[in-house]
Design a protein around this motif. Sequence first.
Motif, PDB file in Angstrom:
ATOM      1  N   ILE A 144       0.831  -1.205   0.000  1.00 17.75           N
ATOM      2  CA  ILE A 144       0.000   0.000   0.000  1.00 17.75           C
ATOM      3  C   ILE A 144       0.867   1.258   0.000  1.00 17.75           C
ATOM      4  O   ILE A 144       0.628   2.188  -0.782  1.00 17.75           O
ATOM      5  CB  ILE A 144      -0.969  -0.010   1.206  1.00 17.75           C
ATOM      6  CG1 ILE A 144      -1.955  -1.181   1.043  1.00 17.75           C
ATOM      7  CG2 ILE A 144      -1.706   1.321   1.329  1.00 17.75           C
ATOM      8  CD1 ILE A 144      -2.807  -1.451   2.251  1.00 17.75           C
ATOM      9  N   THR A 145       1.885   1.284   0.854  1.00 16.44           N
ATOM     10  CA  THR A 145       2.731   2.488   0.945  1.00 16.44           C
ATOM     11  C   THR A 145       3.935   2.424   0.005  1.00 16.44           C
ATOM     12  O   THR A 145       4.569   3.445  -0.244  1.00 16.44           O
ATOM     13  CB  THR A 145       3.246   2.688   2.382  1.00 16.44           C
ATOM     14  OG1 THR A 145       4.093   1.578   2.721  1.00 16.44           O
ATOM     15  CG2 THR A 145       2.108   2.817   3.374  1.00 16.44           C
ATOM     16  N   GLY A 146       4.238   1.214  -0.488  1.00 11.64           N
ATOM     17  CA  GLY A 146       5.415   1.068  -1.351  1.00 11.64           C
ATOM     18  C   GLY A 146       6.717   1.232  -0.580  1.00 11.64           C
ATOM     19  O   GLY A 146       7.737   1.624  -1.142  1.00 11.64           O
ATOM     20  N   ARG A 147       6.682   0.911   0.714  1.00  8.20           N
ATOM     21  CA  ARG A 147       7.869   1.092   1.552  1.00  8.20           C
ATOM     22  C   ARG A 147       8.265  -0.230   2.204  1.00  8.20           C
ATOM     23  O   ARG A 147       7.435  -1.059   2.519  1.00  8.20           O
ATOM     24  CB  ARG A 147       7.619   2.159   2.622  1.00  8.20           C
ATOM     25  CG  ARG A 147       7.231   3.471   1.937  1.00  8.20           C
ATOM     26  CD  ARG A 147       7.400   4.716   2.697  1.00  8.20           C
ATOM     27  NE  ARG A 147       8.611   5.035   3.364  1.00  8.20           N
ATOM     28  CZ  ARG A 147       9.651   5.678   2.822  1.00  8.20           C
ATOM     29  NH1 ARG A 147       9.665   5.987   1.545  1.00  8.20           N
ATOM     30  NH2 ARG A 147      10.682   6.011   3.553  1.00  8.20           N
ATOM     31  N   TRP A 148       9.558  -0.377   2.394  1.00 10.23           N
ATOM     32  CA  TRP A 148      10.130  -1.520   3.100  1.00 10.23           C
ATOM     33  C   TRP A 148      10.261  -1.158   4.564  1.00 10.23           C
ATOM     34  O   TRP A 148      10.713  -0.066   4.904  1.00 10.23           O
ATOM     35  CB  TRP A 148      11.520  -1.836   2.551  1.00 10.23           C
ATOM     36  CG  TRP A 148      11.541  -2.328   1.142  1.00 10.23           C
ATOM     37  CD1 TRP A 148      11.618  -1.562   0.011  1.00 10.23           C
ATOM     38  CD2 TRP A 148      11.519  -3.678   0.720  1.00 10.23           C
ATOM     39  NE1 TRP A 148      11.637  -2.372  -1.094  1.00 10.23           N
ATOM     40  CE2 TRP A 148      11.584  -3.688  -0.683  1.00 10.23           C
ATOM     41  CE3 TRP A 148      11.442  -4.896   1.387  1.00 10.23           C
ATOM     42  CZ2 TRP A 148      11.575  -4.843  -1.437  1.00 10.23           C
ATOM     43  CZ3 TRP A 148      11.444  -6.061   0.643  1.00 10.23           C
ATOM     44  CH2 TRP A 148      11.504  -6.035  -0.750  1.00 10.23           C
ATOM     45  N   ARG A 149       9.903  -2.087   5.425  1.00  8.58           N
ATOM     46  CA  ARG A 149      10.031  -1.897   6.871  1.00  8.58           C
ATOM     47  C   ARG A 149      10.897  -3.019   7.439  1.00  8.58           C
ATOM     48  O   ARG A 149      10.959  -4.117   6.875  1.00  8.58           O
ATOM     49  CB  ARG A 149       8.663  -1.940   7.532  1.00  8.58           C
ATOM     50  CG  ARG A 149       7.697  -0.947   6.916  1.00  8.58           C
ATOM     51  CD  ARG A 149       7.112  -0.034   7.946  1.00  8.58           C
ATOM     52  NE  ARG A 149       6.133   0.848   7.321  1.00  8.58           N
ATOM     53  CZ  ARG A 149       6.370   2.113   7.033  1.00  8.58           C
ATOM     54  NH1 ARG A 149       7.523   2.646   7.316  1.00  8.58           N
ATOM     55  NH2 ARG A 149       5.449   2.867   6.473  1.00  8.58           N
ATOM     56  N   PRO A 150      11.559  -2.760   8.552  1.00  4.15           N
ATOM     57  CA  PRO A 150      12.360  -3.821   9.184  1.00  4.15           C
ATOM     58  C   PRO A 150      11.491  -5.021   9.543  1.00  4.15           C
ATOM     59  O   PRO A 150      10.304  -4.876   9.853  1.00  4.15           O
ATOM     60  CB  PRO A 150      12.901  -3.143  10.448  1.00  4.15           C
ATOM     61  CG  PRO A 150      12.892  -1.679  10.124  1.00  4.15           C
ATOM     62  CD  PRO A 150      11.667  -1.483   9.261  1.00  4.15           C
ATOM     63  N   HIS A 151      12.101  -6.213   9.476  1.00  6.56           N
ATOM     64  CA  HIS A 151      11.418  -7.445   9.842  1.00  6.56           C
ATOM     65  C   HIS A 151      12.413  -8.366  10.546  1.00  6.56           C
ATOM     66  O   HIS A 151      13.619  -8.165  10.457  1.00  6.56           O
ATOM     67  CB  HIS A 151      10.801  -8.132   8.615  1.00  6.56           C
ATOM     68  CG  HIS A 151      11.794  -8.497   7.565  1.00  6.56           C
ATOM     69  ND1 HIS A 151      12.224  -7.606   6.611  1.00  6.56           N
ATOM     70  CD2 HIS A 151      12.444  -9.650   7.321  1.00  6.56           C
ATOM     71  CE1 HIS A 151      13.099  -8.201   5.813  1.00  6.56           C
ATOM     72  NE2 HIS A 151      13.254  -9.441   6.235  1.00  6.56           N
ATOM     73  N   LYS A 152      11.896  -9.346  11.241  1.00  5.78           N
ATOM     74  CA  LYS A 152      12.750 -10.289  11.962  1.00  5.78           C
ATOM     75  C   LYS A 152      13.690 -10.988  10.993  1.00  5.78           C
ATOM     76  O   LYS A 152      13.287 -11.394   9.910  1.00  5.78           O
ATOM     77  CB  LYS A 152      11.918 -11.326  12.716  1.00  5.78           C
ATOM     78  CG  LYS A 152      11.087 -10.757  13.834  1.00  5.78           C
ATOM     79  CD  LYS A 152      11.952 -10.339  14.985  1.00  5.78           C
ATOM     80  CE  LYS A 152      11.117  -9.735  16.095  1.00  5.78           C
ATOM     81  NZ  LYS A 152      11.873  -8.803  16.906  1.00  5.78           N
ATOM     82  N   ASP A 157      10.623   4.543   9.671  1.00 11.74           N
ATOM     83  CA  ASP A 157       9.768   5.170   8.658  1.00 11.74           C
ATOM     84  C   ASP A 157       9.776   4.392   7.358  1.00 11.74           C
ATOM     85  O   ASP A 157       9.068   4.748   6.416  1.00 11.74           O
ATOM     86  CB  ASP A 157      10.220   6.612   8.392  1.00 11.74           C
ATOM     87  CG  ASP A 157       9.955   7.536   9.566  1.00 11.74           C
ATOM     88  OD1 ASP A 157       9.052   7.232  10.372  1.00 11.74           O
ATOM     89  OD2 ASP A 157      10.651   8.555   9.687  1.00 11.74           O
ATOM     90  N   GLY A 158      10.604   3.356   7.289  1.00 11.47           N
ATOM     91  CA  GLY A 158      10.689   2.550   6.080  1.00 11.47           C
ATOM     92  C   GLY A 158      11.552   3.213   5.013  1.00 11.47           C
ATOM     93  O   GLY A 158      12.017   4.345   5.176  1.00 11.47           O
ATOM     94  N   ILE A 159      11.785   2.477   3.930  1.00 11.63           N
ATOM     95  CA  ILE A 159      12.559   2.987   2.803  1.00 11.63           C
ATOM     96  C   ILE A 159      11.835   2.590   1.513  1.00 11.63           C
ATOM     97  O   ILE A 159      11.067   1.632   1.483  1.00 11.63           O
ATOM     98  CB  ILE A 159      14.009   2.445   2.788  1.00 11.63           C
ATOM     99  CG1 ILE A 159      14.039   0.909   2.727  1.00 11.63           C
ATOM    100  CG2 ILE A 159      14.788   2.951   3.993  1.00 11.63           C
ATOM    101  CD1 ILE A 159      15.432   0.302   2.576  1.00 11.63           C
ATOM    102  N   ASP A 160      12.092   3.348   0.450  1.00 10.74           N
ATOM    103  CA  ASP A 160      11.464   3.028  -0.832  1.00 10.74           C
ATOM    104  C   ASP A 160      12.322   2.026  -1.607  1.00 10.74           C
ATOM    105  O   ASP A 160      13.396   1.614  -1.153  1.00 10.74           O
ATOM    106  CB  ASP A 160      11.201   4.295  -1.642  1.00 10.74           C
ATOM    107  CG  ASP A 160      12.456   5.077  -1.994  1.00 10.74           C
ATOM    108  OD1 ASP A 160      13.576   4.510  -1.991  1.00 10.74           O
ATOM    109  OD2 ASP A 160      12.334   6.275  -2.293  1.00 10.74           O
ATOM    110  N   ASP A 161      11.841   1.610  -2.768  1.00  9.42           N
ATOM    111  CA  ASP A 161      12.555   0.611  -3.578  1.00  9.42           C
ATOM    112  C   ASP A 161      13.947   1.070  -3.972  1.00  9.42           C
ATOM    113  O   ASP A 161      14.895   0.288  -3.978  1.00  9.42           O
ATOM    114  CB  ASP A 161      11.750   0.264  -4.837  1.00  9.42           C
ATOM    115  CG  ASP A 161      10.599  -0.677  -4.551  1.00  9.42           C
ATOM    116  OD1 ASP A 161      10.748  -1.554  -3.675  1.00  9.42           O
ATOM    117  OD2 ASP A 161       9.551  -0.541  -5.200  1.00  9.42           O
ATOM    118  N   PHE A 162      14.081   2.342  -4.324  1.00  8.27           N
ATOM    119  CA  PHE A 162      15.399   2.857  -4.707  1.00  8.27           C
ATOM    120  C   PHE A 162      16.393   2.694  -3.563  1.00  8.27           C
ATOM    121  O   PHE A 162      17.513   2.225  -3.758  1.00  8.27           O
ATOM    122  CB  PHE A 162      15.301   4.333  -5.127  1.00  8.27           C
ATOM    123  CG  PHE A 162      16.635   4.926  -5.471  1.00  8.27           C
ATOM    124  CD1 PHE A 162      17.176   4.768  -6.741  1.00  8.27           C
ATOM    125  CD2 PHE A 162      17.365   5.623  -4.515  1.00  8.27           C
ATOM    126  CE1 PHE A 162      18.424   5.297  -7.055  1.00  8.27           C
ATOM    127  CE2 PHE A 162      18.615   6.148  -4.819  1.00  8.27           C
ATOM    128  CZ  PHE A 162      19.146   5.986  -6.096  1.00  8.27           C
TER     129      PHE A 162
END
Length: 173
Positions: A26-34, A57-62
């Motif tokens: 939905i946001t097109g953002r990567w968030r930290p995961h285990k 805050d996550g990061i985008d694909d770039f």
Amino acid sequence: MDSLDISFFIELARQENGIRSGYDKITGRWRPHKSIEGGNDTIAYGHKLLDNEDFSDGIDDFDAVDLLVRDFNKSWELTQDQWDDNFHERFAKLPQKYKYVLTELAFNSGPLATGGRWKWPKLALAIRNNDDQNVYNESIRYFHNKNNKKQPLLSRSTAICRALGLIFEPLKI
């Protein structure tokens, strides 16, 4: 690092996080995961968060791809230094496919030498002999399954070696 091999990096990204854990469509953002290895969380394509990093805050694909390339470059420099310190021929003189095999191994397993001692002697010998089959055989990583039985990560090793154009006969288990 030498010129970027895009097909290799596409395969590396697929192997690192092909299921796109931590990606919010939905946001097109990567968030930290285990992290499956434990320890600090991971983001995007295998970037292990450092204690001082905040990606809440996550990061985008770039930025995800940029992190992968930067992390790989760090592993490349470390691998080059360790190869040059341990062997008479220079890392820069190795065929590109072997530089990528060594760097990908360091990217996922950490330093290839400890205390001045090379940890992968059979792999180094196969590389020095231009023996693609044994480079493949020696670059296979293993994990312990839920029953604590050691198993090879054949699909990952095979995919990485194919992306590099190594000719091999898959290991029979």
